[in-house]
Design a protein around this motif. Structure first.
Motif, PDB file in Angstrom:
ATOM      1  N   ASN A  22       1.130 -38.235 135.826  1.00 55.38           N
ATOM      2  CA  ASN A  22       0.538 -37.849 134.541  1.00 55.38           C
ATOM      3  C   ASN A  22       1.265 -38.527 133.372  1.00 55.38           C
ATOM      4  OD1 ASN A  22      -1.506 -36.335 133.223  1.00 55.38           O
ATOM      5  ND2 ASN A  22       0.054 -34.928 132.465  1.00 55.38           N
ATOM      6  N   SER A  23       1.530 -39.809 133.561  1.00 60.17           N
ATOM      7  CA  SER A  23       2.290 -40.535 132.549  1.00 60.17           C
ATOM      8  C   SER A  23       2.197 -42.038 132.812  1.00 60.17           C
ATOM      9  CB  SER A  23       3.744 -40.042 132.649  1.00 60.17           C
ATOM     10  OG  SER A  23       4.639 -41.027 132.297  1.00 60.17           O
ATOM     11  N   GLY A  24       2.138 -42.807 131.738  1.00 56.59           N
ATOM     12  CA  GLY A  24       2.142 -44.263 131.905  1.00 56.59           C
ATOM     13  C   GLY A  24       1.506 -44.967 130.729  1.00 56.59           C
ATOM     14  N   HIS A  25       1.646 -46.291 130.758  1.00 58.08           N
ATOM     15  CA  HIS A  25       1.091 -47.122 129.685  1.00 58.08           C
ATOM     16  C   HIS A  25       0.716 -48.467 130.309  1.00 58.08           C
ATOM     17  CE1 HIS A  25       1.627 -48.374 125.155  1.00 58.08           C
ATOM     18  NE2 HIS A  25       0.470 -48.774 125.649  1.00 58.08           N
ATOM     19  N   VAL A  26      -0.502 -48.900 130.055  1.00 56.38           N
ATOM     20  CA  VAL A  26      -0.937 -50.214 130.524  1.00 56.38           C
ATOM     21  C   VAL A  26      -1.202 -51.076 129.298  1.00 56.38           C
ATOM     22  CG1 VAL A  26      -2.648 -51.493 131.881  1.00 56.38           C
ATOM     23  CG2 VAL A  26      -2.135 -49.107 132.467  1.00 56.38           C
ATOM     24  N   ILE A  27      -0.625 -52.267 129.305  1.00 55.73           N
ATOM     25  CA  ILE A  27      -0.944 -53.227 128.237  1.00 55.73           C
ATOM     26  C   ILE A  27      -1.609 -54.438 128.894  1.00 55.73           C
ATOM     27  CG2 ILE A  27      -0.057 -54.658 126.352  1.00 55.73           C
ATOM     28  CD1 ILE A  27       2.200 -52.653 125.955  1.00 55.73           C
ATOM     29  N   ASN A  28      -2.868 -54.635 128.561  1.00 50.87           N
ATOM     30  CA  ASN A  28      -3.628 -55.756 129.116  1.00 50.87           C
ATOM     31  C   ASN A  28      -3.596 -56.920 128.132  1.00 50.87           C
ATOM     32  OD1 ASN A  28      -4.694 -54.483 131.547  1.00 50.87           O
ATOM     33  ND2 ASN A  28      -5.854 -53.172 130.148  1.00 50.87           N
ATOM     34  N   ILE A  29      -3.260 -58.094 128.642  1.00 51.70           N
ATOM     35  CA  ILE A  29      -3.276 -59.275 127.771  1.00 51.70           C
ATOM     36  C   ILE A  29      -4.670 -59.907 127.857  1.00 51.70           C
ATOM     37  CG2 ILE A  29      -2.189 -61.462 127.145  1.00 51.70           C
ATOM     38  CD1 ILE A  29      -0.287 -59.000 126.876  1.00 51.70           C
ATOM     39  N   GLY A  30      -5.449 -59.652 126.818  1.00 48.02           N
ATOM     40  CA  GLY A  30      -6.775 -60.256 126.708  1.00 48.02           C
ATOM     41  C   GLY A  30      -6.661 -61.561 125.951  1.00 48.02           C
ATOM     42  N   ARG A  87      -1.684 -44.221 128.339  1.00 43.49           N
ATOM     43  CA  ARG A  87      -2.145 -45.048 127.218  1.00 43.49           C
ATOM     44  C   ARG A  87      -2.608 -46.407 127.750  1.00 43.49           C
ATOM     45  NH1 ARG A  87       2.684 -44.775 122.833  1.00 43.49           N
ATOM     46  NH2 ARG A  87       3.988 -44.622 124.693  1.00 43.49           N
ATOM     47  N   VAL A  88      -3.671 -46.930 127.156  1.00 38.66           N
ATOM     48  CA  VAL A  88      -4.160 -48.256 127.533  1.00 38.66           C
ATOM     49  C   VAL A  88      -4.340 -49.072 126.258  1.00 38.66           C
ATOM     50  CG1 VAL A  88      -6.013 -49.553 128.654  1.00 38.66           C
ATOM     51  CG2 VAL A  88      -5.344 -47.323 129.575  1.00 38.66           C
ATOM     52  N   SER A  89      -3.696 -50.223 126.227  1.00 43.24           N
ATOM     53  CA  SER A  89      -3.710 -51.065 125.031  1.00 43.24           C
ATOM     54  C   SER A  89      -4.069 -52.500 125.419  1.00 43.24           C
ATOM     55  CB  SER A  89      -2.312 -51.120 124.392  1.00 43.24           C
ATOM     56  OG  SER A  89      -1.743 -49.837 124.265  1.00 43.24           O
ATOM     57  N   GLN A  90      -4.757 -53.158 124.528  1.00 38.73           N
ATOM     58  CA  GLN A  90      -5.021 -54.586 124.739  1.00 38.73           C
ATOM     59  C   GLN A  90      -4.389 -55.393 123.611  1.00 38.73           C
ATOM     60  OE1 GLN A  90      -8.692 -57.342 125.989  1.00 38.73           O
ATOM     61  NE2 GLN A  90      -9.158 -56.187 124.141  1.00 38.73           N
ATOM     62  N   ILE A  91      -3.766 -56.502 123.997  1.00 43.68           N
ATOM     63  CA  ILE A  91      -3.342 -57.499 123.005  1.00 43.68           C
ATOM     64  C   ILE A  91      -4.245 -58.714 123.211  1.00 43.68           C
ATOM     65  CG2 ILE A  91      -1.491 -59.040 122.270  1.00 43.68           C
ATOM     66  CD1 ILE A  91       0.525 -56.961 123.233  1.00 43.68           C
ATOM     67  N   ALA A  92      -4.874 -59.146 122.135  1.00 44.38           N
ATOM     68  CA  ALA A  92      -5.780 -60.293 122.217  1.00 44.38           C
ATOM     69  C   ALA A  92      -5.224 -61.419 121.340  1.00 44.38           C
ATOM     70  CB  ALA A  92      -7.176 -59.880 121.755  1.00 44.38           C
ATOM     71  N   PRO A  93      -4.438 -62.317 121.936  1.00 45.95           N
ATOM     72  CA  PRO A  93      -3.848 -63.391 121.119  1.00 45.95           C
ATOM     73  C   PRO A  93      -4.814 -64.547 120.879  1.00 45.95           C
ATOM     74  CG  PRO A  93      -2.521 -62.923 123.096  1.00 45.95           C
ATOM     75  CD  PRO A  93      -3.873 -62.312 123.296  1.00 45.95           C
ATOM     76  N   GLY A  94      -4.567 -65.238 119.774  1.00 48.90           N
ATOM     77  CA  GLY A  94      -5.155 -66.563 119.562  1.00 48.90           C
ATOM     78  C   GLY A  94      -4.242 -67.596 120.197  1.00 48.90           C
ATOM     79  N   LEU A  95      -4.024 -68.711 119.507  1.00 49.27           N
ATOM     80  CA  LEU A  95      -3.300 -69.830 120.136  1.00 49.27           C
ATOM     81  C   LEU A  95      -1.796 -69.557 120.243  1.00 49.27           C
ATOM     82  CD1 LEU A  95      -5.371 -72.339 118.099  1.00 49.27           C
ATOM     83  CD2 LEU A  95      -5.163 -72.513 120.593  1.00 49.27           C
ATOM     84  N   VAL A  96      -1.306 -69.537 121.463  1.00 52.33           N
ATOM     85  CA  VAL A  96       0.121 -69.317 121.738  1.00 52.33           C
ATOM     86  C   VAL A  96       0.632 -70.547 122.496  1.00 52.33           C
ATOM     87  CG1 VAL A  96       1.834 -67.714 122.662  1.00 52.33           C
ATOM     88  CG2 VAL A  96      -0.474 -66.877 122.152  1.00 52.33           C
ATOM     89  N   GLU A  97       1.738 -71.093 122.017  1.00 52.51           N
ATOM     90  CA  GLU A  97       2.270 -72.323 122.635  1.00 52.51           C
ATOM     91  C   GLU A  97       3.086 -71.961 123.880  1.00 52.51           C
ATOM     92  OE1 GLU A  97       4.335 -74.686 119.815  1.00 52.51           O
ATOM     93  OE2 GLU A  97       4.570 -76.366 121.202  1.00 52.51           O
ATOM     94  N   THR A  98       2.457 -72.100 125.033  1.00 51.99           N
ATOM     95  CA  THR A  98       3.100 -71.786 126.322  1.00 51.99           C
ATOM     96  C   THR A  98       2.700 -72.898 127.290  1.00 51.99           C
ATOM     97  OG1 THR A  98       1.156 -70.578 127.053  1.00 51.99           O
ATOM     98  CG2 THR A  98       2.848 -69.272 125.923  1.00 51.99           C
ATOM     99  N   GLU A  99       2.727 -72.600 128.584  1.00 53.54           N
ATOM    100  CA  GLU A  99       2.240 -73.589 129.560  1.00 53.54           C
ATOM    101  C   GLU A  99       0.729 -73.487 129.749  1.00 53.54           C
ATOM    102  OE1 GLU A  99       4.645 -73.274 133.129  1.00 53.54           O
ATOM    103  OE2 GLU A  99       6.479 -73.381 131.957  1.00 53.54           O
TER     104      GLU A  99
END
Ligand code: NDP
Ligand code: 8X3
Length: 253
Positions: free
Chosen positions: A130-138, A176-188
Motif C-alpha cells: 500500500n505504498s509506492g511511486h512510479v515515475i514514467n519517462i515519456g 503515486r504515478v507521475s510522468q516526466i515528458a522531456p523535450g531535447l536532452v543531450e544523451t546517447e
C-alpha cells in the motif's frame, strides 16, 4: 526516516544514469538496470561509496528475463519504493512508407512492452505494501507527432496513456504515478536513433543549449521527494530554446 529503494531502468546511460547518481546522493538505495553489464559494474563501483547499490542486467523486451531478474533480488531489495520507467530509445527517423519494421518493433517492444513487463513485475509488491511511486519517462513526442517520428511518437503516446491508466488503477492503493515528458536532452539518444552516426547525432544538439540528463534527474528527485500528499502528475520539461517538437530557436552560425 527509513532509506528508500529506487529501481531504475536504463541506468547505463543518459537520464537513467544521472538519476541513479542523484538519487544515490539523496540517500536512496539503488537498483540499477540495463543491458550493458560493464557500465552497470562501473556505476556500482562509483556509487558504492555513496549508498547501497545492486545491479540487474536484462533486456526489457524479454519478459522471462525481466521476471527472472526481479525475482533474483535478495529479500532485502524487494521492497521497491520508487520505480523509474526510463529505458527506451528512438530507432530511426523515417517516413511511415519507408520505415524499418525492425526499428518499429524495437520501439514498441522496448518503450511500450518493456515498460509494461517491468511494471507488471513490480507493482503487485507496491499494492501489497500500500505504498509506492512510479515515475514514467515519456516525452514531448507523447504529446505531439513530428514528421518522420511516427512510431517513436506512437510509443511515447502509449507511455502517456499507460501513465494515466496506472494512476487510475493504483489510486486506491496509495501509489503515486507521475510522468516526466522531456523535450531535447543531450544523451546517447540520438546516437542510438541514428545508429551510431555521431555527426548526425551531434547536429541535433548544435546551436542551442539542450537539456542535460542531470536536468531531468533533478526533476525526478524533486518529484520523488515531495510530501506524500503531493503528486506532480505530469511535467513537460523543455530546453528554453525549444517551443515545440518542431520549433527550436538555434543560433545562426
Ligand atoms: P540513452 O540512449 O542515453 O539511454 C537509454 C537507456 O535505455 C540506456 O541505459 C539503455 O541501456 C536503456 N535501454 C535501451 N534499450 C533497452 C533494452 N532493450 N533493455 C533494457 N534497457 C534498454 O537515452 P536517454 O537517456 O535520453 O533516454 C532515456 C529515456 O528518456 C527514454 O525512454 C527516452 O525515450 C526518453 N526521452 C529522451 C529524450 C532525449 O531527447 N534524450 C527526450 C524525451 C524522452 P542499455 O543499452 O545498457 O540496455
Ligand atoms: C525525445 C524527444 O523530440 O527528440 O523523446 O523525439 S524527440
Amino acid at each position: 526516516m527509513a532509506q528508500k529503494t529506487a529501481f531504475i531502468t536504463g541506468a547505463t546511460s543518459g537520464i537513467g544514469r544521472a538519476t541513479a547518481r542523484l538519487l544515490a546522493k539523496e540517500g536512496y538505495r539503488i537498483i540499477a538496470c540495463g543491458r550493458r553489464a560493464e557500465r552497470l559494474k562501473e556505476l556500482k563501483e562509483e556509487l558504492s561509496a555513496v549508498t547501497d547499490i545492486t545491479t540487474l542486467t536484462f533486456d526489457v523486451r524479454d519478459h522471462e528475463a525481466v521476471v527472472a531478474a526481479i525475482e533474483s533480488l535478495p529479500e532485502e531489495w524487494r521492497a521497491i519504493d520508487l520505480l523509474i520507467n526510463n529505458a527506451g530509445n528512438a530507432h530511426g527517423l523515417s517516413s511511415i512508407q519507408e520505415g524499418s519494421l525492425e526499428d518499429w518493433e524495437a520501439m514498441i517492444d522496448i518503450n511500450v512492452k518493456g515498460l509494461l513487463y517491468v511494471s507488471r513485475a513490480i507493482l503487485p509488491g507496491m499494492v501489497q505494501r500500500n505504498s509506492g511511486h512510479v515515475i514514467n519517462i515519456g516525452s514531448i513526442a507523447g504529446r505531439e507527432v513530428y514528421p518522420n517520428g511516427n512510431v517513436y511518437c506512437a510509443s511515447k503516446h502509449a507511455v502517456d496513456a499507460i501513465n494515466s491508466g496506472m494512476r487510475l488503477d493504483l489510486n486506491q492503493h496509495n501509489i503515486r504515478v507521475s510522468q516526466i515528458a522531456p523535450g531535447l536532452v543531450e544523451t546517447e539518444f540520438s546516437l542510438v536513433r541514428f545508429k551510431g552516426d555521431s555527426g548526425r547525432s551531434q547536429k541535433v544538439y548544435e546551436g542551442y543549449q539542450a537539456l542535460q540528463a542531470e536536468d531531468i534527474a533533478d526533476l525526478v528527485v524533486f518529484i520523488a521527494t515531495r510530501p506524500a500528499h503531493v503528486n506532480l502528475a505530469d511535467v513537460l520539461i523543455l530546453p528554453s530554446a525549444q517551443a515545440s517538437s518542431t520549433l527550436v530557436h538555434k543560433n545562426q552560425a
